[in-house]
Design a protein around this motif. Structure first.
Motif, PDB file in Angstrom:
ATOM      1  N   ARG A  29       0.848  -1.199   0.000  1.00 40.29           N
ATOM      2  CA  ARG A  29       0.000   0.000   0.000  1.00 40.29           C
ATOM      3  C   ARG A  29       0.885   1.251   0.000  1.00 40.29           C
ATOM      4  O   ARG A  29       1.072   1.876  -1.033  1.00 40.29           O
ATOM      5  N   ASP A  30       1.481   1.588   1.148  1.00 37.82           N
ATOM      6  CA  ASP A  30       2.337   2.780   1.193  1.00 37.82           C
ATOM      7  C   ASP A  30       3.559   2.587   0.290  1.00 37.82           C
ATOM      8  O   ASP A  30       3.988   3.501  -0.414  1.00 37.82           O
ATOM      9  N   GLY A  31       4.107   1.366   0.282  1.00 36.80           N
ATOM     10  CA  GLY A  31       5.277   1.087  -0.558  1.00 36.80           C
ATOM     11  C   GLY A  31       4.976   1.305  -2.023  1.00 36.80           C
ATOM     12  O   GLY A  31       5.782   1.858  -2.771  1.00 36.80           O
ATOM     13  N   SER A 226       2.527   2.584  15.416  1.00 39.40           N
ATOM     14  CA  SER A 226       3.398   3.633  14.868  1.00 39.40           C
ATOM     15  C   SER A 226       3.348   3.566  13.345  1.00 39.40           C
ATOM     16  O   SER A 226       3.180   2.492  12.771  1.00 39.40           O
ATOM     17  N   HIS A 227       3.486   4.711  12.718  1.00 41.72           N
ATOM     18  CA  HIS A 227       3.566   4.762  11.251  1.00 41.72           C
ATOM     19  C   HIS A 227       4.474   5.945  10.925  1.00 41.72           C
ATOM     20  O   HIS A 227       4.076   7.095  11.016  1.00 41.72           O
ATOM     21  N   CYS A 228       5.715   5.639  10.566  1.00 43.76           N
ATOM     22  CA  CYS A 228       6.716   6.705  10.440  1.00 43.76           C
ATOM     23  C   CYS A 228       7.299   6.805   9.042  1.00 43.76           C
ATOM     24  O   CYS A 228       7.575   5.792   8.399  1.00 43.76           O
ATOM     25  N   HIS A 229       7.513   8.031   8.608  1.00 45.96           N
ATOM     26  CA  HIS A 229       8.123   8.284   7.301  1.00 45.96           C
ATOM     27  C   HIS A 229       9.539   8.814   7.455  1.00 45.96           C
ATOM     28  O   HIS A 229       9.928   9.315   8.506  1.00 45.96           O
ATOM     29  N   ASN A 230      10.278   8.690   6.358  1.00 46.34           N
ATOM     30  CA  ASN A 230      11.732   8.818   6.440  1.00 46.34           C
ATOM     31  C   ASN A 230      12.301  10.116   5.871  1.00 46.34           C
ATOM     32  O   ASN A 230      13.440  10.148   5.424  1.00 46.34           O
ATOM     33  N   GLY A 262      10.131   7.430   1.780  1.00 48.16           N
ATOM     34  CA  GLY A 262       9.803   6.081   2.232  1.00 48.16           C
ATOM     35  C   GLY A 262       9.343   5.991   3.675  1.00 48.16           C
ATOM     36  O   GLY A 262       9.170   6.997   4.373  1.00 48.16           O
ATOM     37  N   ASN A 263       9.144   4.743   4.087  1.00 49.79           N
ATOM     38  CA  ASN A 263       8.658   4.417   5.433  1.00 49.79           C
ATOM     39  C   ASN A 263       9.783   3.786   6.242  1.00 49.79           C
ATOM     40  O   ASN A 263      10.859   3.506   5.709  1.00 49.79           O
ATOM     41  N   ALA A 264       9.476   3.488   7.505  1.00 50.71           N
ATOM     42  CA  ALA A 264      10.421   2.720   8.313  1.00 50.71           C
ATOM     43  C   ALA A 264      10.608   1.368   7.641  1.00 50.71           C
ATOM     44  O   ALA A 264       9.663   0.798   7.101  1.00 50.71           O
TER      45      ALA A 264
HETATM   46 MN    MN Z   1       2.205   6.595   5.058  1.00 53.11          MN
END
Ligand code: MN
Length: 418
Positions: A29-31, A226-230, A262-264
């Protein structure tokens, strides 16, 4: 081999073991929201199967309302991967993302309902900047929408409903306590604290999660995620601090792909738990089969076309290579000198057992070792004689191959091959 503690039975809003951490993978999804990445249904299904081999607790399979293709992909993942129950009872929950609208939620439910553990995660922004400029809604309207949409999702028969506060990191804390309290009352089983824009500092994010845990009414009846972006390179650090603060669902992606920077990254978060768990993190653990990490990373790299940088932690091509002479000497004597993780633990296969890569910084010890592996037994003087030609070649070529070494040896050094 399979020594995981079984997380079953799966209870949507509660984890019996306070140290167990759920991993939600959102690569699909986020990827897939990474610029330039696009996956077809068949590739998504294959990645989902691989994520199940990895043992992720929840697969965020897509955003069904966004397109017919995505709806279809989520549906087949729910039907196939969401029903493949392992001997120990493990089966991943299959989740779909949706905005806080009836149409989105209905579409998400229609796609995931085939899974043994269907889940939907609905989101709405809670920061002043997003409510004012994007949603054009007041705080009261946002709370009311969140509450009603969680109720609506539950009314469809979905017993596992995540509620995500988008841009939570820039939202007022008191507002987060209030809206999370309301959606938990309405039936949300997980509340997600998104650092959507990647602005948080680790200590700040950890404190935010701890504050939500301490101040949200009814929080004992829900999991904090948690939902973290980079954007500042802090997604992994923030996620770990979030876990220390009390988050028990960590949202991550393979190779750290995702919107913008990106994401964690799943591999980093999971291996940090594994390496630091007892000394620093108080024993937090996940059920991820880390030996499947490298295969999964390669599959995602190939299907998305998003290349992994060579120096990427754990899955980059150089993650377990040692070039300088001092490091090679240490590796040959004892691997623990320069490696904190055995490459096999993440399923990394390196061509050379000791991770020795011969280049211009390599020393005699590494050169001798490689030559011995190739079947050459040389005296010290012979090694000395060829060492500087080897260095000169390495200056020009960057990496010296076995064929290069053969040529060097046959160029004048007597040999006894066996
Ligand atoms: Mn996201």
């Amino acid at each position: 081999m399979n020594s995981f503690l079984s997380p079953t039975p799966y209870i949507p809003n509660r984890i019996p073991d306070p140290l167990y951490v759920r991993i939600l993978d959102t690569t699909l999804r986020d990827g897939e929201q990474s610029a330039g990445a696009s996956l077809n249904s068949k590739q998504k299904l294959e990645i989902a199967r691989q994520l199940a081999k990895l043992g992720v607790d929840v697969i965020d399979a897509g955003f069904p309302a966004s397109s017919k293709d995505d709806f279809h992909a989520v549906k087949i993942i729910a039907q196939e991967v969401g029903n493949a129950v392992a001997d120990d009872g493990y089966v991943p929950a299959i989740s779909a993302a949706c905005r806080c609208t009836e149409n989105d939620i209905r579409s998400a439910w229609e796609a995931v309902k085939y899974a043994k553990r269907p889940r939907i995660q609905t989101f709405i922004a809670t920061s002043g900047i997003h409510m004012k400029y994007k949603l054009k809604k007041t705080k009261e309207e946002v709370i009311e929408t969140g509450r009603r949409m969680v109720e609506f999702a539950r009314s469809l028969g979905c017993e596992d409903v995540g509620f995500c506060a988008e841009d939570a990191a820039r939202s007022k804390r008191e507002f987060l306590y209030e809206i999370f309290g309301e959606v938990i009352k309405a039936g949300a089983t997980t509340v997600i604290v998104a650092d959507t824009v990647g602005i948080s500092m680790p200590s700040e994010y950890g404190k935010l999660i701890a504050a939500i845990k301490a101040n949200t009414p009814g929080i004992q009846n829900a999991i904090i995620a948690s939902h973290c972006h980079n954007d500042l390179g802090l997604a992994t650090a923030n996620t770990i601090e979030g876990a220390c603060g009390g988050a028990r669902q960590l949202e991550v992606t393979i190779n750290g792909i995702g919107e913008r920077a990106g994401n964690a990254s799943l591999e980093e978060v999971v291996m940090i738990l594994k390496c630091g768990a007892y000394h620093v993190l108080g024993g937090l653990y996940s059920r991820i089969n880390t030996r499947q990490i490298f295969t999964t990373s390669k599959m995602v790299e190939e299907y998305t076309g998003l290349h992994v940088q060579p120096n990427k932690a754990l899955v980059g091509a150089n993650a377990f290579s040692h070039e300088s002479g001092i490091h090679q000497d240490g590796m040959l004597k004892y691997k623990g000198t320069y490696e904190i993780i055995c490459p096999e633990d993440v399923g990394f296969e390196r061509a050379d057992e000791d991770g020795i890569v011969l280049g211009k910084l390599s020393g005699r010890h590494g050169l001798r070792k490689r030559l011995e592996e190739m079947g050459y037994e040389l005296e010290d003087e012979q090694i000395d004689a060829m060492f500087w030609s080897f260095k000169a070649l390495a200056e020009r070529k960057k990496r010296v191959s076995d064929a290069d070494l053969k040529a060097l040896v046959s160029n004048g050094v007597s040999q006894t091959k066996h």
